[in-house]
Design an enzyme around this catalytic site. Structure first.
Site, PDB file in Angstrom:
ATOM      1  N   THR A 189      17.374 -15.822  24.152  1.00  0.00           N
ATOM      2  CA  THR A 189      16.195 -16.616  23.836  1.00  0.00           C
ATOM      3  C   THR A 189      16.626 -17.932  23.211  1.00  0.00           C
ATOM      4  OG1 THR A 189      14.000 -16.534  22.809  1.00  0.00           O
ATOM      5  CG2 THR A 189      15.827 -15.555  21.560  1.00  0.00           C
ATOM      6  N   LYS A 233      19.233 -20.634  26.152  1.00  0.00           N
ATOM      7  CA  LYS A 233      19.009 -20.304  27.566  1.00  0.00           C
ATOM      8  C   LYS A 233      19.748 -21.236  28.525  1.00  0.00           C
ATOM      9  CE  LYS A 233      14.586 -17.943  27.074  1.00  0.00           C
ATOM     10  NZ  LYS A 233      13.196 -17.836  27.554  1.00  0.00           N
ATOM     11  N   ASN A 247      18.188 -15.945  30.898  1.00  0.00           N
ATOM     12  CA  ASN A 247      17.624 -15.143  29.808  1.00  0.00           C
ATOM     13  C   ASN A 247      18.087 -13.692  29.851  1.00  0.00           C
ATOM     14  OD1 ASN A 247      16.048 -13.971  31.895  1.00  0.00           O
ATOM     15  ND2 ASN A 247      14.296 -13.724  30.511  1.00  0.00           N
ATOM     16  N   GLY A 279      12.205 -27.867  28.021  1.00  0.00           N
ATOM     17  CA  GLY A 279      13.435 -27.208  27.604  1.00  0.00           C
ATOM     18  C   GLY A 279      13.808 -26.039  28.488  1.00  0.00           C
ATOM     19  N   GLN A 295       8.812  -9.902  31.358  1.00  0.00           N
ATOM     20  CA  GLN A 295      10.192 -10.336  31.614  1.00  0.00           C
ATOM     21  C   GLN A 295      11.179  -9.305  31.079  1.00  0.00           C
ATOM     22  OE1 GLN A 295      12.688 -11.404  29.367  1.00  0.00           O
ATOM     23  NE2 GLN A 295      11.481 -11.206  27.520  1.00  0.00           N
TER      24      GLN A 295
END
Length: 270
Positions: A62, A66, A87, A128, A245
């Site tokens: 995280t 990443k 990730n 980002g 995820q």
């Protein structure tokens, strides 16, 4: 021996990932341990080497790592290569294999919420590592327009160039959004973790428009407050994306995709 996994980032104390993966392990009868490890950016390279030496089977990654972790991988998946961000790390004999399940997690949660991307005007706030993971799947869903906005004009322009082979992205500064209206606004900025929101033009939320925040918990509060001042009625945080995820990462590691509804419900209740 019990297989070991972890999530790495900074800050990390807020992470719900250990609870999520513990629930997945119980539901699928898997024997594993999952921890949260605070890793400063300057310690990333050595920490990954040490965790590999310690025998960890996989890692979630995280913020703020990443993008940086890509260079630490022996191999990366096609979707991670497109994103330029990772990730999910899986152990190999020689190092780490990197993947990115963020986009898959987002799209599954948007579907669960009934938020439509196809044919809609979509605004992504931020540029980002978190954004890199979601742009490919968003473009594949065929929005009528996809705008990426950031205070720094160069970052959205770089992303538009990076993803031009996949689809069209319109770069904007926050100020340049004035007069625009969007059917779906996705917040991928990290400023919520410091309790703030940048100044944005009013009127960005179209009638009936939806707002989605990749953050959850306290970090979601500033964006939620902003959306409410804009009259939005459909607002969601990123806890569902986090669970989805995570389920995709669990599937990569363990070969089984756990059910997510019960885990998300438990997190909401707890």
């Amino acid at each position: 021996m019990t297989d070991r996994y972890a999530v790495i980032g900074q800050p990390i104390s807020h992470s719900q990932s250990p609870a999520i993966h513990a629930a997945f392990a119980q539901a699928t009868s898997q024997d594993l341990r999952y921890d949260a490890i605070d890793v400063a950016p300057e310690a990333l390279t050595e920490t990954l080497k040490q965790l590999h030496a310690d025998g960890l089977r996989g890692l979630n990654v995280t913020m703020p790592h990443k993008a940086a972790v890509v260079e630490q991988c022996e191999l990366i998946s096609e979707r991670a290569a497109l994103a330029g961000a990772v990730n999910t790390l899986s152990r190999t004999d020689a190092g780490w294999h990197g993947d990115n399940t963020d986009g898959e997690g987002l799209m599954r949660d948007l579907t669960r919420l009934g938020y439509t991307v196809e044919g809609r005007r979509v605004l992504v706030l931020g540029a980002g590592g978190a954004v890199r993971g979601i742009l490919g799947p968003l473009l594949a869903a065929k929005p009528s327009q996809l705008v990426v906005s950031n205070r720094n004009p160069w970052k959205p322009e770089a992303l538009a160039e990076q993803f031009k082979a996949v689809g069209s992205i319109t770069p904007r500064t926050h100020l340049a959004l004035k007069g625009d209206r969007y059917d779906l606004i996705i917040n991928a900025m990290s400023v919520g973790h410091s309790g703030s929101m940048p100044r944005l033009p009013d009127g960005l939320v179209a009638d009936g428009g939806a707002c989605y925040d990749l953050s959850y918990g306290a970090a979601h509060a500033p964006f939620r407050t902003w959306t409410e001042t804009q009259g939005a009625t459909r607002i969601a945080d990123g806890l569902g994306m986090l669970v989805e995820q995570a389920a995709a990462s669990f599937d990569i590691w363990r070969g089984v995709r756990p059910q997510t509804d019960a885990v998300l419900k438990a997190l909401r209740a707890g």
